[in-house]
Design a protein around this motif. Sequence first.
Motif, PDB file in Angstrom:
ATOM      1  N   GLU A   1      43.467  27.274  48.712  1.00 34.61           N
ATOM      2  CA  GLU A   1      43.234  28.024  47.478  1.00 34.61           C
ATOM      3  C   GLU A   1      42.640  29.399  47.767  1.00 34.61           C
ATOM      4  O   GLU A   1      43.041  30.411  47.192  1.00 34.61           O
ATOM      5  CB  GLU A   1      42.303  27.212  46.558  1.00 34.61           C
ATOM      6  N   ARG A   2      41.700  29.431  48.696  1.00 29.61           N
ATOM      7  CA  ARG A   2      41.069  30.721  49.021  1.00 29.61           C
ATOM      8  C   ARG A   2      42.062  31.638  49.734  1.00 29.61           C
ATOM      9  O   ARG A   2      42.056  32.837  49.537  1.00 29.61           O
ATOM     10  CB  ARG A   2      39.814  30.494  49.866  1.00 29.61           C
TER      11      ARG A   2
ATOM     12  N   ARG B   1      45.430  36.516  49.587  1.00 33.00           N
ATOM     13  CA  ARG B   1      46.739  37.181  49.639  1.00 33.00           C
ATOM     14  C   ARG B   1      47.088  37.830  48.300  1.00 33.00           C
ATOM     15  O   ARG B   1      47.880  38.749  48.226  1.00 33.00           O
ATOM     16  CB  ARG B   1      47.817  36.179  50.066  1.00 33.00           C
ATOM     17  N   ALA B   2      46.468  37.306  47.221  1.00 33.75           N
ATOM     18  CA  ALA B   2      46.702  37.908  45.897  1.00 33.75           C
ATOM     19  C   ALA B   2      45.801  39.127  45.683  1.00 33.75           C
ATOM     20  O   ALA B   2      45.838  39.747  44.622  1.00 33.75           O
ATOM     21  CB  ALA B   2      46.446  36.876  44.811  1.00 33.75           C
ATOM     22  N   GLY B   3      44.982  39.445  46.678  1.00 31.09           N
ATOM     23  CA  GLY B   3      44.166  40.655  46.581  1.00 31.09           C
ATOM     24  C   GLY B   3      42.698  40.432  46.266  1.00 31.09           C
ATOM     25  O   GLY B   3      41.947  41.381  46.055  1.00 31.09           O
ATOM     26  N   PHE B   4      42.269  39.168  46.245  1.00 31.55           N
ATOM     27  CA  PHE B   4      40.853  38.897  45.956  1.00 31.55           C
ATOM     28  C   PHE B   4      39.995  39.183  47.187  1.00 31.55           C
ATOM     29  O   PHE B   4      40.389  38.857  48.304  1.00 31.55           O
ATOM     30  CB  PHE B   4      40.649  37.430  45.558  1.00 31.55           C
ATOM     31  N   THR B   5      38.824  39.754  46.954  1.00 34.75           N
ATOM     32  CA  THR B   5      37.862  39.961  48.037  1.00 34.75           C
ATOM     33  C   THR B   5      36.549  39.311  47.624  1.00 34.75           C
ATOM     34  O   THR B   5      36.441  38.776  46.509  1.00 34.75           O
ATOM     35  CB  THR B   5      37.600  41.458  48.265  1.00 34.75           C
ATOM     36  N   LYS B   6      35.545  39.419  48.482  1.00 37.06           N
ATOM     37  CA  LYS B   6      34.262  38.810  48.143  1.00 37.06           C
ATOM     38  C   LYS B   6      33.636  39.470  46.912  1.00 37.06           C
ATOM     39  O   LYS B   6      32.776  38.896  46.265  1.00 37.06           O
ATOM     40  CB  LYS B   6      33.309  38.868  49.335  1.00 37.06           C
ATOM     41  N   GLU B   7      34.084  40.677  46.595  1.00 40.71           N
ATOM     42  CA  GLU B   7      33.523  41.367  45.413  1.00 40.71           C
ATOM     43  C   GLU B   7      33.852  40.616  44.120  1.00 40.71           C
ATOM     44  O   GLU B   7      33.194  40.808  43.103  1.00 40.71           O
ATOM     45  CB  GLU B   7      34.061  42.812  45.298  1.00 40.71           C
ATOM     46  N   GLN B   8      34.874  39.780  44.158  1.00 42.27           N
ATOM     47  CA  GLN B   8      35.181  38.985  42.960  1.00 42.27           C
ATOM     48  C   GLN B   8      34.338  37.714  42.889  1.00 42.27           C
ATOM     49  O   GLN B   8      34.327  37.047  41.868  1.00 42.27           O
ATOM     50  CB  GLN B   8      36.669  38.597  42.918  1.00 42.27           C
TER      51      GLN B   8
END
Lengths: 229, 578
Positions: free
Chosen positions: B533-534, B539-546
């Motif tokens: 899931e992570r 790959r969908a563009g999520f970073t730790k900032e989310q």
Amino acid sequence: MKNHDNPHEEETPSGVPSSNSFGFTGNASVNLIISGKQSMLSGFQELLQAGFVLICRVGVSIKSLLCDQFGLNPQFVEDRINTIFLDGKPVDNIDTTTVMDGATIALSGAMPGLVGATLRRKSPLASFRQTISSSSTPLKGSVAKGVVRIKIFNILMDELGPLFLGRGLFLSSDALRSFLQKQPTEFWDGCAKILVNNAPEYPPAFREKILAALKIEDAWVHLIVHGES
Amino acid sequence: MDKILRIDMGAEGGPKATTVPTGEYSGLGGRALTSAIVSKEIPPACHPLSAENKLIIAPGLLSGTTSAMSGRISVGSKSPLTGGIKESNAGGQPSQVLARLGYAAIVLEGKPKGDDIYKIFINKDGITITPDNSLKMLGNYSVVEKMKAEHGHKIACISVGQAGEMRLLAASIAFTDTELRPTRHAGRGGTGAVMGSKGVKIIVLDDTGTTMRQPKDPNKFKEANKKWIAGLQSHGVTGQALPTYGTNVLTNIINEAGGYPTYNFKEGRFAGAVKISGEVEADLETKRGGLATHGCHRGCVIRCSGIYNDKDGHYLTKQPEYETVWAHGGECGIDDMDTIAMLDFLEDDIGLDTIETGVTIGVTMEAGLLKFGDGEGAINLVREIGKGSPLGRIIGSGAAVTGKVFGVERVPVVKGQALPAYDPRAVQGIGVTYATSPMGADHTAGYAVATNILGVGGTVDPLKPGGQVQLSRNLQIATAFIDSMGMCIFTAFAILDQPETFQALLDLVNACHGLEMTAADTVEYGKRVLKMERDFNARAGFTKEQDRLPSFFRSQPVGPHNVTFEVNDEELDQVFNW
Ligand code: SF4
């Protein structure tokens, strides 16, 4: 507001400190005794959840209050009262947490959900709520007369409700009036005998007479409810 | 459960169904299966409403057997609400029925070219896919009634209401309960919009002529199931509190703890909580001839649900559960159970996530569109969603969108998804899970499973500061495992306190599938799911900032304890460092 350090300060004639947060001096303006069918007792559960006031000895541990003063079996406390709040803070250790005058204590069974489990006494998830947990308070000052508000929730209402209602508890006249005003006919049908300030009242005037007696604003009522099987 | 039904809704000449073996997905069920397919087959950058996205509906590994509590069903896709991976699960009958029909999953792929909407009928003899525009813009209750008239009462249905057809971000997918009412919803993340984008209004399942799934080792399975049921029934939470009062029993204690988000997360206590508590709700249900104890699917032995009748004793809705009561109660300042029950009915009918919708109404109240406590106004707003008016479409798009449209600063969302019913300033550990779950703010993503029993990452000292990061990690791992079995998450409480009940669950899985799974394997199973899931989200563009809570949780203290969220970003970034 709360007089936590010196419970002897400014005592009222009843021996209760005058500065407790409920504005309750230990004297009731109205005494009400209701007897009726056992099943009628469950009608009072809303009041148990909202909370009632008791006069007791404060400056003692929660365990001592529950077992020595309220007479609850220590095993029952251990097994059934799994979640306890003191002034809204989850309690872990009932032996070392002190009840002071004006405190609010809420009693609940074990609750579901991550947060329900987190709030339990000695929960393995206690770190989740460490910033609001009640810290152990070493016994300060001496034991004295005071008042506490008790709230009873969920599975404990059936188990503890009849005990507290039977022994008597204090409520504000406003709270009791608004509770009784909305009771349906079946509630009043379940009442067999009512004493208002020691004077017996008779059906079908129960509702009317009680509500008339409770008209006094900002007063306190001593309520006893007996269930008869 | 050795086959997957793939339906290409965009195939040349009309929708085409193909049944394929589970192949590389063998041994996976529920969330593990939906997340594996999403992660492997969906381009992470695709638009969630495009033909490239897929909708996966998968019963758990134990569904369709005689095992108690095994009727949860998972729905997976790329979420239109969060833009990341989504698994949302629900109760109801379809999980058992789909499993007995032999399907490990249904995968809806592609997208029809026209604007026809379809019904899909599945029984032991095969699959029929028919356009039926008479179903357009019907509510879930009406569409299920129509299916009953066509196919009789021995069916189970999966449907979307008007919100799904309009592809609104708060749209849910409805699953019918034991009374064949569309009351169980995969609510979170807007999966209803994905089903709507595929042109599918309803999937009707009929398992007539099928039998229970047979475990590999029937004797061991029977024995384990006995222990499993005994463990659930002897526990104070699963054997007493949940059946007696339902999940709304939480209202009083969360409110007492000052963790009951009130007036759009402005306060931590609601003066009207006692009027909408589970205790009051159960009493009302019983007095009105409804039910305070009821299962959402056959085989549930906890039965946390119920039937809520109106003042005249007529069915209004199923028992609104804690999250729903809170989302319209404390969050919106409404203290009337009948109003909340009506909102629950409308949202089930229109097909909306009750958490997202309630929080969104709270945001509109904060914006001044309605006053806090205006129950009638709230009902009218939800009706607007059903009608598809411009205002309704905004509200139906969730709290984040609505907050932007109305210029509200305090918008309680993570990864675009509304926070559930616990204030993370009072119960900070749940804030860790809200912030870091790959699903967006999700209370079920870190449920109370015995982390110390599982021994995930060592034993945690419950009173040690900072323990919540480790605990959140362990809980998320354990929950991923439970979600994959199709087990109701409420079984977790019995597992928390009773190691023998956890063992009984393991024995059930092993006896059913001929495995030798240990506690350590369940940890690996859970980790594998989370990793997939992570990875998809990355790959969908999520970073730790989310992986953060909205900043107001740090800057605005909440009473009565006057606390802010104090877990720092560095700690949050450690959650998945295993
Ligand atoms: S415990 Fe509640 S949610 Fe879980 S399966 Fe039973 S009725 Fe459904």
